[in-house]
Design an enzyme around this catalytic site. Structure first.
Site, PDB file in Angstrom:
ATOM      1  N   GLY A  80       0.819  -1.213   0.000  1.00 22.57           N
ATOM      2  CA  GLY A  80       0.000   0.000   0.000  1.00 22.57           C
ATOM      3  C   GLY A  80       0.852   1.262   0.000  1.00 22.57           C
ATOM      4  N   ASP A  81       1.944   1.222   0.761  1.00 22.84           N
ATOM      5  CA  ASP A  81       2.868   2.369   0.805  1.00 22.84           C
ATOM      6  C   ASP A  81       3.465   2.618  -0.577  1.00 22.84           C
ATOM      7  OD1 ASP A  81       2.428   2.216   3.549  1.00 22.84           O
ATOM      8  OD2 ASP A  81       4.284   1.119   3.935  1.00 22.84           O
TER       9      ASP A  81
END
Length: 339
Positions: free
Chosen positions: A294-295
């Site tokens: 997600g980062d």
């Protein structure tokens, strides 16, 4: 276009202690997969146990720092990104600083007396669960932000990204940056980050939500946000739309909500409409771990956004970056992107 310092991140710099563990370990410490929590007393022995019992990797982490490093990697323009957060005056802190500088990020850390924060990354079948022991990361103070050499980074940047995790540490710092962005018509973005943020830091999150031009998150966080606000829907498209329509502090630009759903399409709500973008599917045998996925998505997205590319391109870059990261341990990447 002048890219130096265009993107600024603020967050909790943590050293990831990553290992493939087993179900017994998860049961012992009451850990659920695909979750992210703050360590309680019962979790403290797990760091030592992981290091002694399993084969661990130490990887520079922290959600915001990961996104900024990935954006920097995608941009390949030295010094395009900056980052602030709090580390300890220790070996882990030194490693973190070197890692970020090698990545080309201009880091301005506050250095605290407590040890550098760590995050246990428990990997099982390619999925991950995070248990963060903030320690020094929890000691960031707004006074550091107000120092002229640090505030200069805020002045210089045109885009800001802060993970929701920082709401537990320094909401005052977030507010200052958010207000600056609104006043100067710059782009301010945050992440829902974890169910516990949406649930137990609801007030802090709501206070800064009007300033968010972009809201990132995944499907679990979006559904938690919906439940906490009594929206009575689990439909991610509907939730994304409602978040995008939440009142804004400045009417200059409409809010865009971007929700990732693992292997399912990315949901983007903008201007009353919802679009879906398919992700690059990865055969299960190529998946190493989803830590940092997600980062990395946010990092890839922001790297295009700061170049004023259309949203479809931003999403494509986000999907590319997360596809690279899930084939490697933690949030790490090859020398050059191939986007």
């Amino acid at each position: 276009m002048e890219y130096e310092g265009i993107l600024l991140g603020m967050g909790n710099p943590l050293l990831d202690i990553s290992a493939v563990i087993d179900q017994d370990f998860l049961n012992k410490y009451d850990i659920k997969m695909n979750n992210a929590i703050l360590a309680e007393d019962k979790h403290l022995p797990m760091y030592e146990e992981m290091t002694s019992k399993y084969n661990v990797d130490f990887i520079a982490g922290g959600a915001t720092q990961n996104s900024i490093r990935v954006a920097q990697w995608m941009l390949q323009i030295p010094g395009a990104t900056s980052y602030m957060g709090s580390i300890g005056k220790d070996k882990f802190g030194e490693e973190m600083k070197k890692n970020a500088q090698d990545a080309g990020v201009n880091v301005h850390y506050y250095e605290d007396e407590s040890p550098t924060g760590t995050c246990a990354v428990c990997v099982l079948d390619g999925e991950r669960s995070l248990v963060a022991h903030l320690s020094a990361a929890n000691c960031y103070k707004v006074d550091h932000l107000k120092c002229s050499e640090n505030w200069a980074l805020v002045e210089k940047a045109k885009y800001y990204y802060i993970a929701g995790f920082f709401l537990t540490v320094s909401p005052e710092s977030i507010q200052l940056v958010a207000e600056h962005a609104a006043a100067k018509n710059k782009v301010f973005s945050m992440n829902l980050s974890a169910p516990f943020i949406c649930e137990f830091f609801k007030d802090q999150q709501e206070k800064v939500l009007p300033y968010m031009d972009f809201v990132f998150g995944n499907e679990t966080e979006a559904r938690t946000f919906s439940r906490v606000h009594g929206w009575e829907t689990d439909n991610v498209e509907e939730i994304a739309l409602k978040i995008s329509q939440w009142p804004k502090a400045s009417g200059t630009r409409k809010r865009i909500t971007v929700i990732t759903q693992g292997a399912d399409p990315v949901v983007v709500a903008e201007d009353g409409k919802v679009k879906q973008f398919p992700v690059i599917l990865l055969p299960k045998e190529k998946l190493v771990d989803t830590n940092g996925a997600g980062d990395a998505f946010v990092g890839g997205f922001l790297a295009q956004l700061v170049q004023e590319k259309p949203i479809a391109d931003c999403v494509k870059a986000g999907c590319y970056a997360s596809n690279v990261i899930i084939q490697r341990p933690g949030c790490t990447y090859p020398e050059k992107p191939n986007f």
